[in-house]
Design an enzyme around this catalytic site. Structure first.
Site, short mmCIF file in Angstrom:
data_model
loop_
_atom_site.label_atom_id
_atom_site.label_comp_id
_atom_site.label_asym_id
_atom_site.label_seq_id
_atom_site.Cartn_x
_atom_site.Cartn_y
_atom_site.Cartn_z
CG ASP A 72 -11.60 -6.98 6.34
OD1 ASP A 72 -11.22 -6.33 7.33
OD2 ASP A 72 -12.05 -6.45 5.31
CE LYS A 84 2.76 -17.90 -1.28
NZ LYS A 84 2.15 -19.16 -0.80
CG ASP A 98 -0.59 -20.09 0.80
OD1 ASP A 98 0.19 -19.74 1.71
OD2 ASP A 98 -0.26 -20.87 -0.11
CG ASP A 117 -6.87 -4.35 4.33
OD1 ASP A 117 -7.84 -4.42 5.10
OD2 ASP A 117 -6.88 -3.64 3.29
CE1 TYR A 140 -3.23 -2.77 0.00
CE2 TYR A 140 -3.88 -2.18 2.23
CZ TYR A 140 -4.06 -2.95 1.09
OH TYR A 140 -5.05 -3.89 1.05
#
Length: 365
Positions: free
Chosen positions: A254, A194, A226, A250, A139
């Site tokens: 959620d 990752k 993942d 982020d 971001y």
């Protein structure tokens, strides 16, 4: 009595409705306690202002936030309020505060609540905190990406040793204050990345491991992002504190909220070394704005987080006591189950939930 100046940004959509409930809870319960007072100063910022005046966040409103002891935000953004390149203007407010005030740690707690049915089939206990790196990661390219002839678009991930160290240290500090993961009480910080594919995430993990070595009394673990999404659904009780890069944080925060009842319960705090911004993790939900059915609990819990942060920053037991009172009162209302908004299966309105929380807190006193 200690007084704190709070900048309040109600924002857009359901923002003003849920903020009104949260500020009413704050005002009534701090007054009932008597050991703390709040000077709430509202600021007009957000997509609505941008649509009216062409600016979402004036320098005056920003300066008021800087001068405040903390910032409480409702929800910012409307789908029709966009810059020419397609970005929503909510970033003009949220990202300016995060980046300019170096609010490097996004703290997003998630836990099971008595009385609410979990969407998870096995319904294991959930009680962990996602610590999201807030000012770097993918971001960081939000205004610096490249789009060539609408044929090629690129964004660059940014991972620094300083930023990763700071957010990792925050995660270990949080783990030191908690009672450990639900499974066995073990204090543990899990790095989500990752690292098996991208060198940027391998670097994030490397710096995390350096910080972990400085905290031998707290366990450290690694999970690929993942696999993390599967564990959050199947084995959420294996987590205590989780730390991740901006975009990954982020996404998994959620998902975490969805496993315990939805974003209507998802509080968050964006904190730095000097400033703190507290807001619900959900958006402005313009389709239900003005109907009086929005769930205010995430905002109320964010307000409690704000008081807890102020208590820690200023060694103020009164602020901590009111924070716990709000938290416990929310638990009472959810466990009772009679005053719930539609997203939780009830029929109560936004204001009714606020009144129930205040009443539950007063009974506890």
């Amino acid at each position: 009595m200690t007084e704190y100046r709070i900048a309040v940004l109600p924002g857009d959509g359901i923002g003003p409705e849920i903020t009104a409930v949260a500020t009413a809870v704050l005002q009534q319960l701090t007054a009932a306690h008597g050991g703390i007072s709040l000077d709430l100063r509202h600021q007009d910022a957000g997509a609505g202002r941008w649509l009216r005046e062409g600016v979402a966040f004036t320098d005056e409103a920003y300066d008021a936030c800087v001068r405040s002891d903390a910032i409480l935000m409702g929800a910012i953004g409307l789908p029709e309020a966009r810059h020419p390149d397609g970005r929503e203007v909510n970033g003009d407010v949220i990202f300016r505060l995060r980046f300019d005030l170096d609010l490097y740690a996004g703290i997003r707690p998630v836990r099971s609540w008595p009385g609410l049915t979990s969407p998870l089939s096995a319904a294991p206990p959930v009680d962990y905190v996602v610590v999201r790196e807030n000012v770097e990661g993918l971001y960081a390219s939000r205004t610096g990406g490249c789009n060539v002839r609408d044929e090629v678009a690129t964004d660059t991930i940014v991972i620094t040793a300083t930023g990763t160290r700071k957010v990792s240290e925050q995660a270990f500090r949080l783990a030191g204050k908690r009672g450990g993961r639900p499974r066995d009480g073990r204090r543990l910080v899990t790095c989500v990345d990752k690292a098996n594919v991208l060198s940027s995430y391998a670097f994030f993990r490397q710096v995390f491991d350096q910080v972990a070595a400085e905290h031998p009394d707290i366990g450290a673990d690694h999970v690929y992002v993942d696999a993390m999404t599967a564990y959050q659904v199947q084995q959420p009780d294996m987590f205590d504190v989780v730390v991740a890069e901006n975009m990954f944080g982020d996404i998994i925060s959620d998902l975490a909220a969805a496993t315990v009842g939805g974003l209507g319960l998802a509080a968050s705090g964006d904190i730095g070394d000097r400033h703190g911004l507290f807001q619900p993790a959900h958006g402005s939900a313009p389709t239900i704005a003005g109907k009086g059915v929005a769930n205010p609990i995430a905002t109320v819990l964010s307000a409690a987080m704000m008081l807890d942060w102020l208590a820690d920053r200023h060694a103020d037991p009164a602020a901590a006591e009111v924070a716990r009172l709000i938290d416990d009162a929310v638990g009472d209302v959810l466990a009772d189950g009679r005053v719930l908004t539609p997203d939780l299966g009830g029929t109560a309105g936004t204001a009714q939930v606020g009144e129930a929380i205040i009443a539950a807190a007063i009974r506890r006193r």
